[in-house]
Scaffold this active site. Structure first.
Site, mmCIF file in Angstrom:
data_model
loop_
_atom_site.group_PDB
_atom_site.id
_atom_site.type_symbol
_atom_site.label_atom_id
_atom_site.label_comp_id
_atom_site.label_asym_id
_atom_site.label_seq_id
_atom_site.Cartn_x
_atom_site.Cartn_y
_atom_site.Cartn_z
ATOM 1 N N VAL A 30 0.814 -1.220 0.000
ATOM 2 C CA VAL A 30 0.000 0.000 0.000
ATOM 3 C C VAL A 30 0.842 1.262 0.000
ATOM 4 C CG1 VAL A 30 -2.125 -0.950 0.983
ATOM 5 C CG2 VAL A 30 -0.336 -0.174 2.510
ATOM 6 N N GLY A 31 2.141 1.134 0.175
ATOM 7 C CA GLY A 31 2.939 2.362 0.127
ATOM 8 C C GLY A 31 4.299 2.145 0.743
ATOM 9 N N SER A 32 5.189 3.085 0.459
ATOM 10 C CA SER A 32 6.498 3.014 1.107
ATOM 11 C C SER A 32 7.033 4.424 1.260
ATOM 12 C CB SER A 32 7.459 2.167 0.289
ATOM 13 O OG SER A 32 7.716 2.797 -0.933
ATOM 14 N N GLY A 33 7.847 4.589 2.285
ATOM 15 C CA GLY A 33 8.454 5.890 2.548
ATOM 16 C C GLY A 33 9.895 5.678 2.951
ATOM 17 N N ALA A 34 10.489 6.725 3.481
ATOM 18 C CA ALA A 34 11.904 6.658 3.850
ATOM 19 C C ALA A 34 12.140 5.607 4.936
ATOM 20 C CB ALA A 34 12.362 8.019 4.334
ATOM 21 N N TYR A 35 11.151 5.390 5.801
ATOM 22 C CA TYR A 35 11.412 4.570 6.985
ATOM 23 C C TYR A 35 10.856 3.168 6.881
ATOM 24 C CZ TYR A 35 12.559 9.205 8.417
ATOM 25 O OH TYR A 35 13.106 10.464 8.455
ATOM 26 N N GLY A 36 10.264 2.830 5.717
ATOM 27 C CA GLY A 36 9.773 1.470 5.585
ATOM 28 C C GLY A 36 8.714 1.349 4.525
ATOM 29 N N VAL A 38 4.856 -0.595 3.562
ATOM 30 C CA VAL A 38 3.658 -1.073 4.246
ATOM 31 C C VAL A 38 2.852 -1.962 3.310
ATOM 32 C CG1 VAL A 38 1.532 -0.392 5.440
ATOM 33 C CG2 VAL A 38 3.584 1.033 5.644
ATOM 34 N N ASP A 150 3.673 16.579 14.246
ATOM 35 C CA ASP A 150 3.425 16.519 12.801
ATOM 36 C C ASP A 150 1.961 16.217 12.503
ATOM 37 O OD1 ASP A 150 4.210 16.744 10.159
ATOM 38 O OD2 ASP A 150 4.853 14.657 9.982
#
Length: 360
Positions: A30-36, A38, A150
């Site tokens: 479902v998605g990914s970012g700098a920290y992992g 998902v 945030d």
């Protein structure tokens, strides 16, 4: 992880190897970012749809290792209806020696507040219920001496029943780069954080709630600044330029000098800005969007505001158990953070299953 080690299986998704217990099936990215990254998954044990997050290189540096420990400690501590909590944490490793991957399991939340605002202008009753829940979650978070840092619409998950959970604590302090330009990361930020005016306190989160509430009422971003300076100008146009008493509190000399160079502006009449809004909503906004953080309303005070009369229940707005953050000041080696993290994974006890959730 429970004491009896479950059977794991491996699969590759988006060029990442996922190694998870058999109870988690139908993984889909479902998605990914700098920290992992998902994946959504089905938890065969509980019948729940869950989000499984695989942390990316959790121990590649001291900063990463400490951040991994921080995220796990925070999520393990959070036990509140309006705050994302941890359903499970696991590693395929059988010992500390081979421990390299951390997977976190939370509820799979459908929409976020961004999706909701885009689709429809909300009724005042919707706004009351949504903001009440944010403040109820914040009262809990703040009582543990945690600051989110945030809060923004994309960090607020909402289901079909309008029930809300706060996500994604400001675990990683944002870099200047991520805060630059026309970015939502900054639109909801309190001015004292954005401009490094002074040591900030929990009411930075209240400023963010004010920005979010204004957006729910109007359907428009309140302060969509193109950069830090433009953003400050938009803020000061609404709330007025700071008086002498606030200027004294700004520890940064350059910030003080800059503000003093600006044309003096009076605070606008909020009733003329939020035309047609419930007067109680306007009154609450005036108490949240205060430049001087010492004079901003707290989450606990805001819950008791007349705007939430139909929802406020002082006996059902819990506070958190004390949260020990003494680790924040510790300077440890990667292997020491890793060992502490491993202990937290192994000692995890899953939350009791909520009957309502299982039936939904």
């Amino acid at each position: 992880m429970s004491q009896e080690r479950p059977t794991f299986y491996r699969q590759e998704l988006n060029k990442t190897i996922w190694e998870v217990p058999e109870r988690y099936q139908n993984l889909s990215p479902v998605g990914s970012g700098a920290y992992g990254s998902v994946c959504a998954a089905f938890d065969t044990k509980t019948g729940l749809r869950v989000a499984v997050k695989k942390l990316s290189r959790p121990f590649q540096s001291i900063i990463h290792a400490k951040r991994t420990y921080r995220e796990l400690r925070l999520l393990k501590h959070m036990k509140h209806e309006n705050v994302i909590g941890l359903l499970d944490v696991f590693t395929p490793a059988r010992s500390l020696e081979e421990f390299n991957d951390v997977y976190l399991v939370t509820h799979l939340m459908g929409a976020d507040l961004n999706n909701i605002v885009k689709c429809q202008k909300l009724t005042d009753d919707h706004v009351q219920f949504l903001i009440y829940q944010i403040l109820r979650g914040l009262k809990y978070i703040h009582s543990a001496d945690i600051i989110h840092r945030d809060l923004k619409p994309s960090n607020l998950a909402v289901n079909e029943d309008c029930e809300l959970k706060i996500l994604d604590f400001g675990l990683a302090r944002h870099t200047d780069d991520e805060m630059t330009g026309y970015v939502a990361t900054r639109w909801y930020r309190a001015p004292e954080i954005m401009l490094n005016w002074m040591h900030y306190n929990q009411t930075v989160d209240i400023w963010s709630v004010g920005c979010i509430m204004a957006e729910l009422l109007t359907g428009r971003t309140l302060f969509p600044g193109t950069d830090h300076i433009d953003q400050l100008k938009l803020i000061l146009r609404l709330v007025g330029t700071p008086g002498a008493d606030l200027l004294k509190k700004i520890s940064s000399e350059s910030a003080r000098n800059y503000i003093q160079s600006l044309t003096q502006m009076p605070k606008m009449n909020f009733a003329n800005v939020f035309i047609g809004a419930n007067p109680l909503a306007v009154d609450l906004l005036e108490k949240m969007l205060v430049l001087d953080s010492d004079k901003r309303i707290t989450a606990a005070q805001a819950l008791a505001h007349a705007y939430f009369a139909q929802y406020h229940d002082p006996d059902d707005e819990p506070v958190a158990d004390p949260y020990d953050q003494s680790f924040e000041s510790r300077d440890l080696l990667i292997d020491e953070w890793k060992s502490l993290t491993y202990d937290e994974v192994v000692s995890f006890v899953p939350p009791p299953l909520d009957q309502e959730e299982m039936e939904s």
